[in-house]
Write a protein that holds these residues in place. Structure first.
Motif, PDB file in Angstrom:
ATOM      1  N   SER A 175       0.842  -1.198   0.000  1.00 35.45           N
ATOM      2  CA  SER A 175       0.000   0.000   0.000  1.00 35.45           C
ATOM      3  C   SER A 175       0.874   1.244   0.000  1.00 35.45           C
ATOM      4  O   SER A 175       2.029   1.218   0.438  1.00 35.45           O
ATOM      5  CB  SER A 175      -0.908   0.015   1.240  1.00 35.45           C
ATOM      6  N   THR A 334      -9.876  -7.283 -12.624  1.00 35.29           N
ATOM      7  CA  THR A 334      -9.080  -6.064 -12.489  1.00 35.29           C
ATOM      8  C   THR A 334      -8.391  -5.753 -13.802  1.00 35.29           C
ATOM      9  O   THR A 334      -7.999  -6.661 -14.547  1.00 35.29           O
ATOM     10  CB  THR A 334      -8.038  -6.198 -11.356  1.00 35.29           C
ATOM     11  N   ARG A 374      -7.206  -5.433  -4.193  1.00 30.62           N
ATOM     12  CA  ARG A 374      -8.374  -5.455  -3.295  1.00 30.62           C
ATOM     13  C   ARG A 374      -8.008  -5.213  -1.836  1.00 30.62           C
ATOM     14  O   ARG A 374      -8.808  -4.665  -1.083  1.00 30.62           O
ATOM     15  CB  ARG A 374      -9.119  -6.786  -3.439  1.00 30.62           C
ATOM     16  N   HIS A 377      -5.169  -1.836  -2.110  1.00 25.47           N
ATOM     17  CA  HIS A 377      -5.754  -0.673  -2.785  1.00 25.47           C
ATOM     18  C   HIS A 377      -4.709   0.070  -3.613  1.00 25.47           C
ATOM     19  O   HIS A 377      -4.739   1.296  -3.738  1.00 25.47           O
ATOM     20  CB  HIS A 377      -6.415   0.280  -1.778  1.00 25.47           C
ATOM     21  N   HIS A 379      -3.226   0.264  -7.387  1.00 22.75           N
ATOM     22  CA  HIS A 379      -3.677  -0.120  -8.719  1.00 22.75           C
ATOM     23  C   HIS A 379      -2.641   0.143  -9.800  1.00 22.75           C
ATOM     24  O   HIS A 379      -2.893  -0.174 -10.973  1.00 22.75           O
ATOM     25  CB  HIS A 379      -4.990   0.587  -9.047  1.00 22.75           C
TER      26      HIS A 379
END
Length: 423
Positions: A175, A334, A374, A377, A379
């Motif tokens: 993250s 995704t 997911r 978070h 991307h």
């Protein structure tokens, strides 16, 4: 600058071969999860010698984790001379069983005809080795690089990734602000950028019956026959419906641009594994595991309803039909945007190294990008690496040496561009 970087990678050609062979020789077969710790330590020890801070993180209490088969992950990080973004290379270290049909030792790491052979050579120890070589070459050529670089070797991707990337993502290791860009060196071919994957729903359906003597089945209720009715409705209704669905996602191969359903297993009656004759009984339970792959245009609730409507209709029309359904895994489709920084950087690398424009693809199956998106978070993530996708999980699996070197150049160039903000 690029010429100097590429020369460093070329100078490491023999090194990438030997490192790949060393990785293959550790049989990290999943299930059950063999030799994860020594493989993680092989990676960690190498990177520690090159100045990385290394951590070993066990996915405790995750599926399959035990004292005998610990889910050992390795995460290594090196900081640059000044602040900047972090580029993370994530590779899974587990491999599927060797299976039959090999003409070479599946864990020997044999080299011939410009290829390294062995289980995991393609999927994805060759990609892991190429990413390590890329990063080492960059650090040697430009020791004053900004930002940070991370390399992880994670477990259990072949069985869902819950003891690996999912566990690490739950700890915040995938993250922001810790990590900005992720490249997963899965074997999608060196001229392709994989933007993501289809969705998946795994479920177990159980039909129920009543046990009785096999010579008097009319006194019982055969659960296998009830499951046969489910399969018949799948064949006549569900499969044609799925085949008619198509996506605009660039999924490869072409057949995966439709929705699909695989029957992973069917078990009814007495358990397998006994060499003698079974006793004569009407089975009172039959279980089937389904593997439904769906498209970004589909909604998961609707995907489930297609199956549930068949089961509910049978329950209302077929005498004594009773069932239970249990979710096993859910993954949302995704697809990273083509204009995302990591996509642009790798695309530029492919153009410069291979003198061609990249193909943008979507994987038919899932890989660990699902957890990064997911749970973490994050991307700005893609799959890019050497190896021919069709060779994964097959006998005489191999990775091309030239492909590893070329992809290492692409990864090294992309990393420098992402760290410096240049193209």
């Amino acid at each position: 600058m690029l010429e100097a970087l590429f020369r460093r990678v070329e100078d490491k050609r023999a090194d990438v071969v030997e490192f790949t062979r060393d990785l293959i020789r550790i049989p990290t077969v999943n299930p059950p999860g063999e030799a994860y710790t020594p493989c993680a330590e092989l990676i960690g020890n190498r990177l520690a010698r090159r100045g990385f801070h290394v951590r070993y993180l066990r996915g405790e209490d995750t599926p399959g984790d035990s004292a005998r088969y610990p889910r050992t992950n390795v995460v290594a990080r090196i900081e640059g001379r000044r602040p900047g973004p972090c580029v993370h290379f994530n590779s899974h270290i587990d491999v599927v069983e060797a299976g039959q049909g090999w003409t070479v030792d599946p864990f020997g790491g044999e080299v011939k005809d410009g290829k390294v052979f062995g289980r995991g050579a393609c999927d994805m120890k060759g990609g892991l080795a190429a990413s390590v070589i890329a990063v080492e070459a960059l650090i040697e050529a430009f020791p004053d690089f900004p930002g940070a670089i991370e390399i992880s070797g994670t477990v259990d991707e072949e069985s869902g990734g819950f003891g690996g990337v999912a566990y690490l993502a739950s700890l915040g290791l995938f993250s922001k602000p810790r990590v900005d860009h992720v490249i997963i060196p899965e074997p999608l071919n060196k001229d392709r950028i994989c933007l993501g994957h289809r969705g998946v729903w795994w479920a177990e359906i159980e039909t129920k019956g009543s046990i009785a003597h096999g010579s008097m089945p009319f006194l019982g209720d055969c659960a296998v026959r009830h499951m046969g009715a489910v399969l018949d409705r799948f064949e006549s209704e569900l499969y044609p419906k799925l085949a008619a669905k198509h996506t605009d996602m660039p999924v490869v191969p072409e057949g995966a641009r439709s929705s699909t359903l695989n029957i992973n297993s069917v078990h009814g009656g007495q358990p397998e594994g006994f060499d003698g004759l079974p006793s004569p009984c009407v089975p009172d339970s039959c279980r089937m595991v389904i593997d439904r792959r769906y498209l970004i245009e589909e909604d998961l609730a609707e995907v489930k309803e297609e199956v549930m409507s068949i089961l509910d209709h049978l329950a209302s029309t077929r005498p004594n039909f009773d069932y239970r359904i249990r979710d096993l895994m859910e993954v949302i489709p995704t697809m990273t945007d083509r204009d995302a920084p990591v996509v642009r950087a790798v695309a530029d690398g492919i153009r410069d190294v291979l003198s061609k424009s990249p193909d943008y693809v979507i994987s038919p199956g899932t890989y660990d990008q699902k957890h990064i998106a997911r749970i973490g978070h994050l991307h700005d993530c893609i799959a890019y690496g050497p190896g021919i996708l069709d060779m994964a999980h097959r006998p005489d699996e191999f990775v091309g040496i030239d492909d590893m070197v070329d992809s290492a150049k692409v990864m090294a160039q992309a990393t420098m561009a992402l760290l410096t903000g240049t193209r």
